[in-house]
Design an enzyme around this catalytic site. Structure first.
Site, PDB file in Angstrom:
ATOM      1  N   ASP A 221       0.838  -1.204   0.000  1.00 55.47           N
ATOM      2  CA  ASP A 221       0.000   0.000   0.000  1.00 55.47           C
ATOM      3  C   ASP A 221       0.873   1.253   0.000  1.00 55.47           C
ATOM      4  O   ASP A 221       0.614   2.220  -0.730  1.00 55.47           O
ATOM      5  CB  ASP A 221      -0.995  -0.016   1.173  1.00 55.47           C
ATOM      6  CG  ASP A 221      -0.412  -0.561   2.469  1.00 55.47           C
ATOM      7  OD1 ASP A 221       0.790  -0.936   2.483  1.00 55.47           O
ATOM      8  OD2 ASP A 221      -1.138  -0.602   3.480  1.00 55.47           O
ATOM      9  N   ASP A 245      -0.283  -7.140 -10.323  1.00 52.79           N
ATOM     10  CA  ASP A 245      -1.401  -6.821 -11.210  1.00 52.79           C
ATOM     11  C   ASP A 245      -1.914  -5.415 -10.893  1.00 52.79           C
ATOM     12  O   ASP A 245      -2.119  -4.577 -11.783  1.00 52.79           O
ATOM     13  CB  ASP A 245      -2.502  -7.865 -10.993  1.00 52.79           C
ATOM     14  CG  ASP A 245      -3.563  -7.846 -12.078  1.00 52.79           C
ATOM     15  OD1 ASP A 245      -3.436  -7.061 -13.024  1.00 52.79           O
ATOM     16  OD2 ASP A 245      -4.523  -8.617 -11.949  1.00 52.79           O
TER      17      ASP A 245
HETATM   18 MG    MG Z   1      -4.532  -6.496 -14.868  1.00 52.10          MG
END
Ligand code: MG
Ligand code: NAI
Length: 352
Positions: A221, A245
């Site tokens: 984060d 991702d």
């Molecule tokens: Mg993606």
């Protein structure tokens, strides 16, 4: 004449628009260099699914095995659930061919207005090495008591010492080849006390083998926030499948548009073909209008040439993209202009 056998899966939505653009550029750069590109197109994707009940031919992985590399446009259509299209096409290829590295450059190109005021191409030049074969996307889990009030779903992360070590080593090697030699490891070992503690331990165990690389751990984060507030302090990142991702969509956004970001699914051992794709999806909201930005697809093609032993051709394509963006005349709507996919492709071919 050298020959490259490329299996091409244009897929769905704008995949069918940006893939021809990328192949056009790849042909323009390889032909004069004496390299013959032989593209074998496969009709797999959501249309194929609606006709056959399968996303790919039943022997698709056998058909793909022999090629030098796989080039993928984008997969996904509103008529097919995303977990079906992803789990029956993209993830089987990544997993079966052990493409355990997902490499995603994130660069603010000259002339592109990043959403971060005052940032220039010198501030944003990152590359994320995402673990691509296990972790949170291992596919382990299940659902019980479906449709009842006490329904339960479990999605289990699978992290192996071998899986972490090979991708972390790859990331250190990428960092060694870049001028700044910085590596940021994305962790969350404060809250994920099993998987991410193992991740940290492997990073610590491997780091002494790369004394010329400065490695730092960040909670994911905080790393996401740092990509926005201090992008100039980041160079190479290594992250698990889910973390990578998410971080790379953020990286594409701070680089101006999802439409410019490329990705490579690499099997560094070269035992199986690697796969190259833009990171965006099939963009149903703009599909069919001929306005998709082809740069992510073209840059992914350049990464393919690099992997296949033509780093000079990679550099020429990226320089042509950089020149066209820097000139500022040709821009697709995602970059604030009115150019079409075809206009942008023609400008890049002309710059070559
Ligand atoms: Mg993606
Ligand atoms: P998306 O990447 O398709 O689109 C997100 C937004 O970015 C949209 O507003 C779209 O118009 C814009 N955009 C994306 N690429 C662009 C380009 N080249 N030029 C200009 N604008 C562009 O992601 P979304 O909407 O979450 O997913 C749509 C479908 O794509 C879903 O079915 C999803 O599962 C699939 N998908 C497939 C991927 C793949 O094939 N690797 C990756 C991500 C999503």
């Amino acid at each position: 004449m050298a020959t490259l056998n490329i299996a091409v899966i244009p897929g769905d939505g704008i995949g069918g628009e940006v893939t021809p653009a990328a192949l056009h550029v790849l042909e323009a750069v390889t032909r004069p260099a004496g390299v013959q590109l032989v593209a074998t197109e496969h009709p797999w994707g959501c249309d194929y699914y609606r006709e056959t009940g399968r996303m790919m031919a039943s022997d698709a992985l056998e058909q793909l095995r022999a090629c030098d590399a796989i080039y993928l446009g984008a997969i996904g259509h509103p008529s097919v659930p995303d977990h079906v299209s992803v789990w029956e096409l993209i993830l089987p290829i990544r997993q079966r061919f052990e493409q355990y590295v997902n490499l995603r450059p994130m660069r603010l190109m000259p002339g592109v207005a990043g959403p971060l005021a005052g940032r220039t191409a010198a501030d944003i030049d990152m590359v994320c090495i995402r673990e691509n074969s296990e972790g949170e996307y291992a596919g382990v889990g299940g659902r019980v008591h479906r449709g009842t009030p006490h329904e339960v779903a479990q999605q289990t992360g699978v992290f192996t010492r071998m899986g972490i070590e090979r991708v972390v080593r790859y990331a250190f090697e990428v960092a060694q080849r870049r001028p700044r030699r910085l590596l940021a490891s994305a962790t969350k070992s404060n809250a994920l006390q099993h998987s991410m503690v193992l991740w940290d331990e492997v990073v610590d165990a491997v780091a002494p083998d790369y004394p010329d690389v400065t490695c730092r751990k960040y909670h994911v984060d905080a790393l996401a926030a740092r990509m926005v507030t201090h992008p100039q302090t980041l160079d190479v990142m290594v992250a698990s499948n889910l973390f990578g991702d998410i971080l790379t969509d953020l990286g594409a956004a701070v680089s101006g548009s999802l439409g410019v970001a490329p990705g490579a699914n690499l099997n560094p051992t070269r035992r199986h073909p690697s796969m190259f794709e833009p990171i965006h999806g099939s963009a149903p909201d703009i599909a069919g209008r001929g306005i998709a930005n082809p740069i992510g697809a073209i840059w992914a093609g350049a990464l393919m040439l690099d992997h296949l032993g033509y780093p000079d051709l990679h550099d020429r394509v990226v320089a042509a993209v950089s020149q066209v963006l820097g000139d500022g005349h040709v821009r697709t709507p995602d970059l604030g202009g009115t150019a079409t996919t075809r206009d942008m492709t023609a400008a890049i071919v002309a710059a070559l």
